[in-house]
Write a protein that holds these residues in place. Sequence first.
Motif, mmCIF file in Angstrom:
data_model
loop_
_atom_site.group_PDB
_atom_site.id
_atom_site.type_symbol
_atom_site.label_atom_id
_atom_site.label_comp_id
_atom_site.label_asym_id
_atom_site.label_seq_id
_atom_site.Cartn_x
_atom_site.Cartn_y
_atom_site.Cartn_z
ATOM 1 N N ARG A 320 32.746 66.331 47.842
ATOM 2 C CA ARG A 320 32.488 67.719 48.247
ATOM 3 C C ARG A 320 30.988 67.990 48.307
ATOM 4 N NH1 ARG A 320 36.837 71.151 48.258
ATOM 5 N NH2 ARG A 320 38.796 70.329 47.388
ATOM 6 N N GLU A 321 30.258 67.453 47.351
ATOM 7 C CA GLU A 321 28.810 67.617 47.358
ATOM 8 C C GLU A 321 28.200 67.001 48.617
ATOM 9 O OE1 GLU A 321 24.897 66.193 44.738
ATOM 10 O OE2 GLU A 321 26.924 65.749 44.023
ATOM 11 N N ARG A 324 28.715 69.235 51.708
ATOM 12 C CA ARG A 324 27.774 70.364 51.757
ATOM 13 C C ARG A 324 26.382 69.912 52.201
ATOM 14 N NH1 ARG A 324 30.786 71.559 47.010
ATOM 15 N NH2 ARG A 324 29.171 70.649 45.659
ATOM 16 N N GLU A 325 25.969 68.742 51.732
ATOM 17 C CA GLU A 325 24.657 68.218 52.129
ATOM 18 C C GLU A 325 24.656 67.832 53.610
ATOM 19 O OE1 GLU A 325 20.710 67.156 51.990
ATOM 20 O OE2 GLU A 325 21.895 68.284 50.524
ATOM 21 N N LYS A 328 24.276 70.967 55.591
ATOM 22 C CA LYS A 328 22.907 71.470 55.471
ATOM 23 C C LYS A 328 21.969 70.751 56.432
ATOM 24 C CE LYS A 328 19.109 71.717 52.104
ATOM 25 N NZ LYS A 328 18.713 71.400 50.706
ATOM 26 N N GLU A 368 36.565 70.289 51.987
ATOM 27 C CA GLU A 368 35.218 70.880 51.876
ATOM 28 C C GLU A 368 34.570 71.014 53.246
ATOM 29 O OE1 GLU A 368 32.414 72.817 49.670
ATOM 30 O OE2 GLU A 368 34.258 71.901 48.870
ATOM 31 N N CYS A 369 34.812 70.033 54.115
ATOM 32 C CA CYS A 369 34.282 70.132 55.477
ATOM 33 C C CYS A 369 34.844 71.353 56.202
ATOM 34 C CB CYS A 369 34.604 68.854 56.260
ATOM 35 S SG CYS A 369 33.596 67.423 55.824
ATOM 36 N N GLN A 371 35.402 74.146 54.870
ATOM 37 C CA GLN A 371 34.801 75.358 54.316
ATOM 38 C C GLN A 371 33.299 75.473 54.599
ATOM 39 O OE1 GLN A 371 35.977 76.158 50.180
ATOM 40 N NE2 GLN A 371 37.459 74.474 50.343
ATOM 41 N N CYS A 372 32.694 74.394 55.101
ATOM 42 C CA CYS A 372 31.244 74.381 55.306
ATOM 43 C C CYS A 372 30.828 75.180 56.537
ATOM 44 C CB CYS A 372 30.749 72.941 55.451
ATOM 45 S SG CYS A 372 30.758 71.986 53.930
ATOM 46 N N TRP A 374 28.729 74.927 59.636
ATOM 47 C CA TRP A 374 28.144 73.875 60.452
ATOM 48 C C TRP A 374 27.148 74.412 61.479
ATOM 49 C CZ3 TRP A 374 28.862 69.279 58.491
ATOM 50 C CH2 TRP A 374 29.987 69.052 57.702
#
Length: 413
Positions: A320-321, A324-325, A328, A368-369, A371-372, A374
């Motif tokens: 998940r980390e 998010r990176e 970003k 997680e992707c 929820q990100c 983009w």
Amino acid sequence: MKSPTILIVGTVDTKSDEIGFMREQVWAAGGRALIMDVGVLAKGKVLPDVANTDVAHAAGVTLQQVMDSGDENSAMALMAQGASKLTAEMHREGQIDGLLVLGGTMGTDLALDVASSLPLGVPKVVLSTVAFSPLLPPERMPPDLMMVLWAGGLYGLNSLCQSALAQAAGAVVGACRVARVPRFDRPVVGMTSLGSSCLKYMVQLQPELNQRGFDLAVFHTTGMGGRAFESLAAQGQFACVMDFSLQEMVNQMGGSVVSAGPDRLMGAGRQGVPMIVAPGATDLVDYPAWGQMPERFAGRPSHDHNRLIASVGIDADMRREFARELAKRLRQACGPVHLVLPLQGIEEWDRPGAPLHDAEGLSALMDECGQCDWGSAEVSRIDAHINDGAFVQQVLKVFDDWLARGLVKKDAP
């Protein structure tokens, strides 16, 4: 070809004998030599072609200011700045064909900066007392750098030292005689991957891209391969990038030595180069197979690829980390971006029954992707594994659309 001209960089005040011997060996190999003095303490026995005062001036200071800068570290940093600038100018003006630098830790520190100032394909040899040492961070090493260990050469011109000096001189002259700087006659698609036992898409994509008039350059994402990829992407040498193996990002996050540095995935985006991206092999952190598994991953499933490199699977939180990176970094891209998410797996060893299969971790990554943020990037999800033909077809669908819309240019850079 004409006799290649080699720029020899070193501290003439402390290494006159060694530099003079290297110049003789360059001559003996059929080359010509120019000497750049980056020493600051005194004059040596060899008359340089580029004086230390000129090097300091190129850094925007006087030699006295370099000497008064505080300590040898700050002094050498200033000389590295000036030497890098002058070396790049000399190459652009056609004055030099290759680079040869010698030094201990101080000289090697400077050498990495000077070598990095030259383009990929220009021969660069560093003779160093710390060649191949873990002291050298991957992100500072040019991807085509050649290093020779300066064995027995810390002080005095003995026969062992002469052997290393002669080998380095012969290496750079020989490399210059046969060097072929990339011509980029056809537009190039830059692609990242691991060996075909882990990621296989390049086998199907290469002939398809070739039929469309593009060369394919595949970079092995084991640290230095990612460095070379990022360097060329940042120079705008690719018509498009297909960055499908992002394991070096996870390695960086996990503290692995198999790293391409903190700017992985940023080179193409900053230049506005079209990017098709996938999270290939981002379930793994690499470590030396001959060493110990990093303590933070103890108990996780692992795979010994060979006697050099092993991989350990990361947990759901780290996946998940990573997601998010990834978001970003992609949000910072200036050109078109399309992310392809293969929902059934991201490398061969994560298939059901394989040593690194982790359905929970894969689910966490994809969740997680979802929820990100983009940004302007497009995202497509396919019910397939990254090594399936459906992944290749989705990539080609995006590429052909961009080609038809003029987002991918067919003109060579």
